[in-house]
Write a protein that holds these residues in place. Sequence first.
Motif, PDB file in Angstrom:
ATOM      1  N   VAL A   1      12.769   4.031  15.878  1.00  0.00           N
ATOM      2  CA  VAL A   1      12.041   3.736  17.113  1.00  0.00           C
ATOM      3  C   VAL A   1      10.531   3.874  16.897  1.00  0.00           C
ATOM      4  N   LEU A   2      10.114   4.963  16.265  1.00  0.00           N
ATOM      5  CA  LEU A   2       8.684   5.152  15.999  1.00  0.00           C
ATOM      6  C   LEU A   2       8.136   4.044  15.106  1.00  0.00           C
ATOM      7  N   THR A   3       8.946   3.602  14.164  1.00  0.00           N
ATOM      8  CA  THR A   3       8.483   2.626  13.183  1.00  0.00           C
ATOM      9  C   THR A   3       8.333   1.239  13.791  1.00  0.00           C
ATOM     10  N   TYR A   4       9.128   0.892  14.789  1.00  0.00           N
ATOM     11  CA  TYR A   4       8.922  -0.393  15.469  1.00  0.00           C
ATOM     12  C   TYR A   4       7.460  -0.532  15.885  1.00  0.00           C
ATOM     13  N   GLU A   5       6.950   0.529  16.483  1.00  0.00           N
ATOM     14  CA  GLU A   5       5.576   0.485  16.987  1.00  0.00           C
ATOM     15  C   GLU A   5       4.566   0.632  15.855  1.00  0.00           C
ATOM     16  N   GLY A   6       4.866   1.504  14.875  1.00  0.00           N
ATOM     17  CA  GLY A   6       3.962   1.700  13.764  1.00  0.00           C
ATOM     18  C   GLY A   6       3.741   0.429  12.955  1.00  0.00           C
ATOM     19  N   LEU A   7       4.785  -0.382  12.829  1.00  0.00           N
ATOM     20  CA  LEU A   7       4.681  -1.640  12.085  1.00  0.00           C
ATOM     21  C   LEU A   7       4.175  -2.796  12.940  1.00  0.00           C
ATOM     22  N   GLY A   8       3.949  -2.538  14.218  1.00  0.00           N
ATOM     23  CA  GLY A   8       3.443  -3.587  15.094  1.00  0.00           C
ATOM     24  C   GLY A   8       4.494  -4.590  15.516  1.00  0.00           C
TER      25      GLY A   8
ATOM     26  N   THR B   1       0.837  -1.190   0.000  1.00  0.00           N
ATOM     27  CA  THR B   1       0.000   0.000   0.000  1.00  0.00           C
ATOM     28  C   THR B   1       0.873   1.241   0.000  1.00  0.00           C
ATOM     29  N   LEU B   2       0.335   2.299  -0.576  1.00  0.00           N
ATOM     30  CA  LEU B   2       0.941   3.630  -0.565  1.00  0.00           C
ATOM     31  C   LEU B   2      -0.100   4.583  -0.018  1.00  0.00           C
ATOM     32  N   GLN B   3       0.243   5.318   1.052  1.00  0.00           N
ATOM     33  CA  GLN B   3      -0.729   6.192   1.693  1.00  0.00           C
ATOM     34  C   GLN B   3      -0.156   7.575   1.956  1.00  0.00           C
ATOM     35  N   SER B   4      -1.059   8.544   2.037  1.00  0.00           N
ATOM     36  CA  SER B   4      -0.720   9.888   2.495  1.00  0.00           C
ATOM     37  C   SER B   4      -1.455  10.145   3.812  1.00  0.00           C
TER      38      SER B   4
ATOM     39  N   ASP C   1       1.612   8.088  11.930  1.00  0.00           N
ATOM     40  CA  ASP C   1       0.225   7.662  11.697  1.00  0.00           C
ATOM     41  C   ASP C   1       0.090   6.960  10.353  1.00  0.00           C
ATOM     42  N   VAL C   2       0.768   7.487   9.339  1.00  0.00           N
ATOM     43  CA  VAL C   2       0.731   6.878   8.011  1.00  0.00           C
ATOM     44  C   VAL C   2       1.337   5.475   8.061  1.00  0.00           C
ATOM     45  N   THR C   3       2.463   5.345   8.763  1.00  0.00           N
ATOM     46  CA  THR C   3       3.108   4.035   8.902  1.00  0.00           C
ATOM     47  C   THR C   3       2.154   3.026   9.526  1.00  0.00           C
ATOM     48  N   ARG C   4       1.507   3.429  10.601  1.00  0.00           N
ATOM     49  CA  ARG C   4       0.601   2.506  11.305  1.00  0.00           C
ATOM     50  C   ARG C   4      -0.578   2.111  10.423  1.00  0.00           C
ATOM     51  N   ALA C   5      -1.174   3.074   9.746  1.00  0.00           N
ATOM     52  CA  ALA C   5      -2.330   2.777   8.892  1.00  0.00           C
ATOM     53  C   ALA C   5      -1.929   1.901   7.707  1.00  0.00           C
ATOM     54  N   ALA C   6      -0.774   2.189   7.109  1.00  0.00           N
ATOM     55  CA  ALA C   6      -0.322   1.402   5.961  1.00  0.00           C
ATOM     56  C   ALA C   6      -0.010  -0.027   6.370  1.00  0.00           C
ATOM     57  N   ALA C   7       0.677  -0.184   7.499  1.00  0.00           N
ATOM     58  CA  ALA C   7       1.016  -1.530   7.963  1.00  0.00           C
ATOM     59  C   ALA C   7      -0.241  -2.335   8.279  1.00  0.00           C
ATOM     60  N   THR C   8      -1.194  -1.705   8.936  1.00  0.00           N
ATOM     61  CA  THR C   8      -2.443  -2.394   9.265  1.00  0.00           C
ATOM     62  C   THR C   8      -3.145  -2.879   8.009  1.00  0.00           C
ATOM     63  N   GLU C   9      -3.174  -2.029   6.984  1.00  0.00           N
ATOM     64  CA  GLU C   9      -3.827  -2.411   5.731  1.00  0.00           C
ATOM     65  C   GLU C   9      -3.115  -3.597   5.072  1.00  0.00           C
TER      66      GLU C   9
ATOM     67  N   GLY D   1       3.866   7.226   2.364  1.00  0.00           N
ATOM     68  CA  GLY D   1       4.308   6.059   3.128  1.00  0.00           C
ATOM     69  C   GLY D   1       3.997   4.785   2.378  1.00  0.00           C
ATOM     70  N   VAL D   2       5.015   3.972   2.136  1.00  0.00           N
ATOM     71  CA  VAL D   2       4.850   2.713   1.417  1.00  0.00           C
ATOM     72  C   VAL D   2       5.230   1.554   2.336  1.00  0.00           C
ATOM     73  N   VAL D   3       4.365   0.573   2.433  1.00  0.00           N
ATOM     74  CA  VAL D   3       4.660  -0.670   3.142  1.00  0.00           C
ATOM     75  C   VAL D   3       4.398  -1.823   2.175  1.00  0.00           C
ATOM     76  N   THR D   4       5.382  -2.690   2.045  1.00  0.00           N
ATOM     77  CA  THR D   4       5.294  -3.828   1.116  1.00  0.00           C
ATOM     78  C   THR D   4       5.633  -5.105   1.847  1.00  0.00           C
ATOM     79  N   LEU D   5       4.790  -6.105   1.723  1.00  0.00           N
ATOM     80  CA  LEU D   5       5.052  -7.415   2.298  1.00  0.00           C
ATOM     81  C   LEU D   5       5.442  -8.364   1.156  1.00  0.00           C
ATOM     82  N   PHE D   6       6.628  -8.943   1.265  1.00  0.00           N
ATOM     83  CA  PHE D   6       7.111  -9.915   0.302  1.00  0.00           C
ATOM     84  C   PHE D   6       7.024 -11.314   0.898  1.00  0.00           C
ATOM     85  N   GLU D   7       6.792 -12.292   0.046  1.00  0.00           N
ATOM     86  CA  GLU D   7       6.718 -13.673   0.522  1.00  0.00           C
ATOM     87  C   GLU D   7       7.574 -14.578  -0.351  1.00  0.00           C
TER      88      GLU D   7
END
Length: 395
Positions: free
Chosen positions: A301-308, A246-249, A267-275, A386-392
Motif C-alpha cells: 500500500v505504501l509503495t503504490y504511493e511511493g512509486l507514483g 538507482t540504489l538509495q539509502s 521516503d527512500v522509495t519515493r526519492a528513488a522512483a522520482t530519480e 532501496g532499489v528501483v529499476t525501470l526496464f524497457e
Amino acid sequence: MGRRVLVAGVGMVPFAKPSAAKTYDDMGAGAVKAALDDAALPYAGIQQVYAGYVYGDSTCGQRVVYRFGQTRVPVLNVNNNCASGSSALWLARQAVESGAVECALAVGFEQMPPGALGAKWADRPTPLTDFAAALHDIYAVDPDLPMTPQYFAAAGVEYMEKYGMAPETFAKVSVKARTHAANNPYAVFRDPITLDDVLGSPRVAGPLTRLQCCPPTCGAAAAIVCSEEFARAHGLNPKVAIAAQTLQSDAEGLFDRRSAMSLVGSDVTRAAATEVYEKAGVDPRDIKVVELHDCFTVNEVLTYEGLGLCEEGGAEKFILDGDHTYGGRVVTNPSGGLLSKGHPLGATGLAQTAEITWQLRGEAGARQVENVTLGLQHNLGLGTAGVVTLFEKVS
C-alpha cells in the motif's frame, strides 16, 4: 546513464518452503544455468559476478558459480538485507554501463531457516539499533513478538490514522496476490484465498494477520547484463534494456521524523522512483506492470504511493477500484509478489527482474500483461537499501 545495458538472459528456480528446499548452491546454480541458457551464452562469457544473499557465510557466490568452472573472474558477495539481489544487479549494471566489463552476472539465492527473521549475532549492536529505538519512541513494541512485522504494523497504523483507510483494505492485497500467483509455476502459494481467510488468520501485529506477511522461503534467481557491442559480437538478441536504475539509502533526519512509514522505507522509495523517472523521462502513468516489494500488505500500500502509481492518500481507492490488477491501470506483482511467490531474501530482486523481463518479452503465459513496453521493479531492505529499476522493451 552511460552505455546502454541490455538484459541478455534471466532465470530462476521454483521457490519453496524451507522444509522442501534444496541447498543454496544447488538453487543458485540452477538459476545461473537457466539465465545462461536463456542468453545462449557459455559461462566463459561472464566477466564479473555479483552474488546477493543474507543467510550464508562469505564467498557463497564462489561456491555457486564454481559449478560452472573456475575462470578467474571477480566474484563479489553482496549483503544488503532484502535488497541484496537488486543491489547485485545494480553493481552488475554499473560495471557494464561504465565500460569496466562487457558482460556481468547477478545471482541471488537464499536458504532460509523456518520462522520469523531475527538477529544472528547477540554480542554486538544490530544494524537496526537506531531504527528500533525510533520505533519504540512512537509505537507500543511488544517484546514477545518478532520485530520486523512490528515495523510494518506501526507503519500501517500511521497510514490508517493519516488517511482513514479501513484495516480490511490491507487484507485485499493478499487476496490479489494469491489470484496472481495461481498462474505462476515458480510461486510457493498458488491456492486462492478469500478476504475472510486473510482476516481470520492469526493476528501477528497491529492490522497484520499471518496471511498478510510474506513467508520464509528458499530460492534463487539470476540475470545476465551486457553491452550492445557484446551482444552483437556474440550473436545475442536481447529484447530488454535497463532504462534507468538507482540504489538509495536514507536521507538526513530520518530518526527525527517520528514516522514508522519513513522507518520502513517509504521516503527512500519515493526519492528513488522520482530519480528513475527523471533519468528516463518517463511518467509513472506510462507503466503498466510493476513488481514491488510486498513483504507485508502494508508495504504494498505504501509503495503504490511511493512509486507514483496513485496520488498520496489514494491507495484505498486504487485498491477498491481494482486499479492494481488486470483490467485496471497497472498490474502490480503479476508473479504473486513476496506474499505468494515467496521471499528468499537474496533472490527476490532478481526474481522480480526475471518476471519483468518475461513480461516485456511477452513470455509470461497466463499472467501476461497486454501491450507492455515499460516495466518497473522495486526492492527494499530495512536498514535501508532501496532499489528501483525501470526496464524497457527493445524494438
